[in-house]
Design a protein around this motif. Structure first.
Motif, short mmCIF file in Angstrom:
data_model
loop_
_atom_site.label_atom_id
_atom_site.label_comp_id
_atom_site.label_asym_id
_atom_site.label_seq_id
_atom_site.Cartn_x
_atom_site.Cartn_y
_atom_site.Cartn_z
N SER A 207 72.65 64.60 51.17
CA SER A 207 73.36 63.37 50.85
C SER A 207 73.27 63.07 49.36
N GLU A 208 74.12 62.15 48.92
CA GLU A 208 74.06 61.66 47.55
C GLU A 208 73.40 60.29 47.54
N ALA A 209 72.60 60.03 46.52
CA ALA A 209 71.90 58.76 46.45
C ALA A 209 71.71 58.38 44.99
N VAL A 210 71.58 57.07 44.77
CA VAL A 210 71.26 56.56 43.43
C VAL A 210 69.73 56.62 43.29
N ILE A 211 69.28 57.46 42.39
CA ILE A 211 67.85 57.65 42.17
C ILE A 211 67.43 56.94 40.90
N ASP A 212 66.41 56.11 41.02
CA ASP A 212 65.90 55.39 39.86
C ASP A 212 64.38 55.50 39.86
N VAL A 221 63.01 54.82 33.46
CA VAL A 221 62.74 55.90 32.52
C VAL A 221 64.05 56.49 32.04
N ALA A 222 64.00 57.32 31.02
CA ALA A 222 65.20 57.98 30.51
C ALA A 222 65.86 58.81 31.60
N HIS A 223 67.20 58.85 31.58
CA HIS A 223 68.03 59.59 32.54
C HIS A 223 68.01 58.97 33.93
N ALA A 224 67.59 57.73 34.01
CA ALA A 224 67.63 57.02 35.29
C ALA A 224 68.20 55.61 35.04
N PRO A 225 68.91 55.06 36.05
CA PRO A 225 69.23 55.67 37.35
C PRO A 225 70.32 56.74 37.24
N SER A 226 70.31 57.65 38.22
CA SER A 226 71.30 58.73 38.28
C SER A 226 71.74 58.94 39.72
N ILE A 227 72.96 59.39 39.88
CA ILE A 227 73.46 59.74 41.20
C ILE A 227 73.20 61.23 41.40
N LEU A 228 72.36 61.57 42.37
CA LEU A 228 71.97 62.96 42.58
C LEU A 228 72.26 63.38 44.01
N ARG A 229 72.61 64.65 44.13
CA ARG A 229 72.79 65.22 45.47
C ARG A 229 71.47 65.86 45.88
N LEU A 230 71.00 65.51 47.04
CA LEU A 230 69.66 65.90 47.47
C LEU A 230 69.74 67.07 48.44
N GLU A 231 69.20 68.21 48.00
CA GLU A 231 69.18 69.41 48.82
C GLU A 231 67.74 69.87 49.01
N GLY A 232 67.50 70.62 50.07
CA GLY A 232 66.19 71.22 50.29
C GLY A 232 65.07 70.23 50.46
N VAL A 233 65.30 69.15 51.21
CA VAL A 233 64.26 68.14 51.39
C VAL A 233 63.85 68.02 52.86
N ALA A 234 63.90 69.13 53.56
CA ALA A 234 63.49 69.11 54.96
C ALA A 234 62.01 68.77 55.07
N ALA A 235 61.64 68.12 56.17
CA ALA A 235 60.25 67.71 56.36
C ALA A 235 59.33 68.92 56.35
N ARG A 236 58.19 68.78 55.71
CA ARG A 236 57.24 69.88 55.61
C ARG A 236 56.24 69.79 56.77
N PRO A 237 55.77 70.94 57.26
CA PRO A 237 54.86 70.92 58.43
C PRO A 237 53.55 70.22 58.11
N GLU A 238 53.01 69.51 59.09
CA GLU A 238 51.74 68.82 58.93
C GLU A 238 50.59 69.79 59.20
N LYS A 239 49.73 69.94 58.20
CA LYS A 239 48.55 70.80 58.33
C LYS A 239 47.38 70.13 57.64
N PRO A 240 46.16 70.53 57.99
CA PRO A 240 45.01 69.96 57.27
C PRO A 240 45.07 70.29 55.78
N THR A 241 44.62 69.38 54.97
CA THR A 241 44.57 69.62 53.54
C THR A 241 43.43 70.60 53.25
#
Length: 491
Positions: A207-212, A221-241
């Motif tokens: 999706s596209e979102a306004v990132i600030d 901060v500099a270069h914010a806010p920006s409209i960015l397309r968000l890729e590769g943000v699938a949930a990561r598996p839960e494991k012990p640290t």
């Protein structure tokens, strides 16, 4: 006055001494008298009294140092004093038109001083590198992480907390503590001011979102806010640290790099006094949610790191025969910090002399100290006790894995299988001396090291029992007497 302050004053006076013999000193004296005349004349013309001059200087200094309100307060206090003591009729509070005119002039002087100070301050702050004040930058998105930096030049040793807004809603707060070599070069600072924010679970993938990203003062901060397309943000598996306790001179740097290759930057916490170590040494100084996101904590720390994390965690480490480890550290100091192991005449200190001086805790049962979770300030060199050794043994039994530097490849392969890390990951060769790994020292030196590291030698035998060395097992399968010296129990 302290010796340091007295020395600075003497140096300053010595620097001024040559001026007393310059031929133009008499011209300067005349110029000083002329300046005094001009100032008193202006004070008489503007304020109607030369006495106002000193109060006007007080207003200027107060405004310049402490701000407009302080300057106006000084002017407010000065007006009745001038009216009572200096404006005729004296010793009487008149508050006539002349008094009000002087008050207005002092207030105007304060305002003008404030404007000039702001202009000069802005120009100076913009030219200083790094620029003074708090600022930062949003640099981009990679591997599902938002990254950038935030820096407070007025307090460079304190981390700056930034808040991530997605479509104008706050979704995460992190401290900028990661090491960024490019930031170190650009800002000419330590570089430990980077931030990484894992977008998994915070935004919808594709999706596209306004990132600030905003600083604590609410400024983006500099270069914010920006409209960015968000890729590769699938949930990561839960494991012990994974808590990788890096014991010095055990090939820990190689393991650090190989382990870190399996995680994104926002999942890694580095606890080292120098880069890539964080700006803070205590993770409890970071926001709770930031700590919750760490999947691996790597660094020079003792047992107890799990208490800083809200999630489940388990310890792993790599150990080394204590005699070889101490000898390796001794050789390392000769190459990297020779001033520590040489006397004033440049003579190399023997190991016995190093032990006698109680140089560092790295020569004093360092393995027991790490497993025991004790602070150097509480137990300096030579002060370790049997109780701490027993505590170390108890806490050793809670470790998920203890590998051996002598079998580093096999240890890393075991970790890859245990945690499903990348199969193509390799253990790099780093921090090796010019002559490679040192051999075990001769018997008299071994006895000396064992004498000053008796608790480490005892704990190492317990480690070998719980987490056997593959080469020791292989030697034992051949015939008695062929096992390496490190595998022989200590009497």
């Amino acid at each position: 006055m302290g010796n340091s302050s007295g020395l600075k004053l003497k140096t300053f006076i010595d620097q001024l001494a040559p001026l007393r013999h310059k031929p133009y000193r008499f011209a300067l004296a005349g110029a000083a008298a002329l300046l005094a005349l001009v100032l008193t004349t202006l004070a008489q013309w503007i304020f109607g009294s030369t006495a106002v001059l000193l109060f006007a200087l007080g207003v200027v200094v107060s405004t310049g140092l402490f701000g407009l309100l302080a300057g106006l307060s000084t002017a407010l206090i000065a007006v009745p004093i001038l009216d009572f003591f200096y404006l005729p009729p004296t010793l009487a509070l008149n508050l006539d038109s002349k008094t009000w005119r002087i008050g207005a002039a002092l207030a105007l002087l304060s305002a003008c001083t404030h404007l000039v100070e702001r202009r000069l301050s802005s120009r100076i702050r913009s030219q200083v590198k790094p620029p003074l004040g708090i600022h930062g930058s949003l640099d981009g998105i990679e591997n599902g992480e938002l990254y950038g930096w935030a820096f407070d030049a007025d307090r460079p040793k304190d981390p700056v907390n930034v808040t991530l807004f997605v479509d104008r809603h706050p979704v995460a707060n992190v401290a900028a503590v990661h090491f960024r070599p490019d930031v170190a070069t650009t800002l000419e600072c330590s570089g430990r001011h980077g931030f990484y924010i894992d977008l998994a679970g915070l935004v919808s993938e594709g999706s596209e979102a306004v990132i600030d990203v905003r600083l604590p003062n609410g400024v983006s901060v500099a270069h914010a806010p920006s409209i960015l397309r968000l890729e590769g943000v699938a949930a990561r598996p839960e494991k012990p640290t994974v808590l990788f306790m890096h014991i010095p001179k055990t090939a820990g740097t190689a393991f650090r790099e190989a382990i870190a290759a399996n995680f994104v930057q926002s999942e890694i916490a580095y606890i080292y006094p120098t880069p890539p170590g964080f700006l803070v040494s205590d993770l409890r100084a970071l926001p709770l949610e930031q700590r919750r996101g760490y999947r691996v904590v790597i660094g020079h720390y003792q047992y107890g790191m799990h208490e800083a994390l809200p999630q489940r965690a388990e310890y792993i480490t790599i150990v080394r025969d204590p005699i070889a480890r101490v000898m390796s550290h001794y050789i390392y100091l000769q190459r990297m910090q020779p001033e520590l192991v040489h006397d004033a005449k440049g003579r190399l200190l023997s190991l016995e002399e190093v032990f006698a001086t109680r140089l560092t805790v790295d020569f004093d049962n360092a393995i027991v100290r790490c497993f025991g979770g004790v602070d150097e300030r509480d137990f300096p060199p030579g002060k370790l006790t049997k109780e701490i050794y027993e505590q170390a043994v108890c806490q050793l039994h809670t470790f998920a894995f203890v590998g051996h530097q002598e079998n580093a490849s096999e240890a890393f392969s075991t970790l890859q299988q245990r945690y499903s890390w990348r199969k193509d990951g390799l253990l790099p060769s780093v921090n090796l001396g010019k002559s490679g790994m040192p051999a075990l020292p001769k018997e008299p030196v071994s006895d000396l090291i064992r004498q000053y590291n008796q608790w480490d030698c005892l704990l190492y035998q317990e480690i070998l029992r719980l987490f056997p060395r593959p080469d020791c097992l292989a030697n034992a399968d051949r015939r008695p007497g062929q096992a390496s010296a490190a595998c022989v129990p200590v009497n």
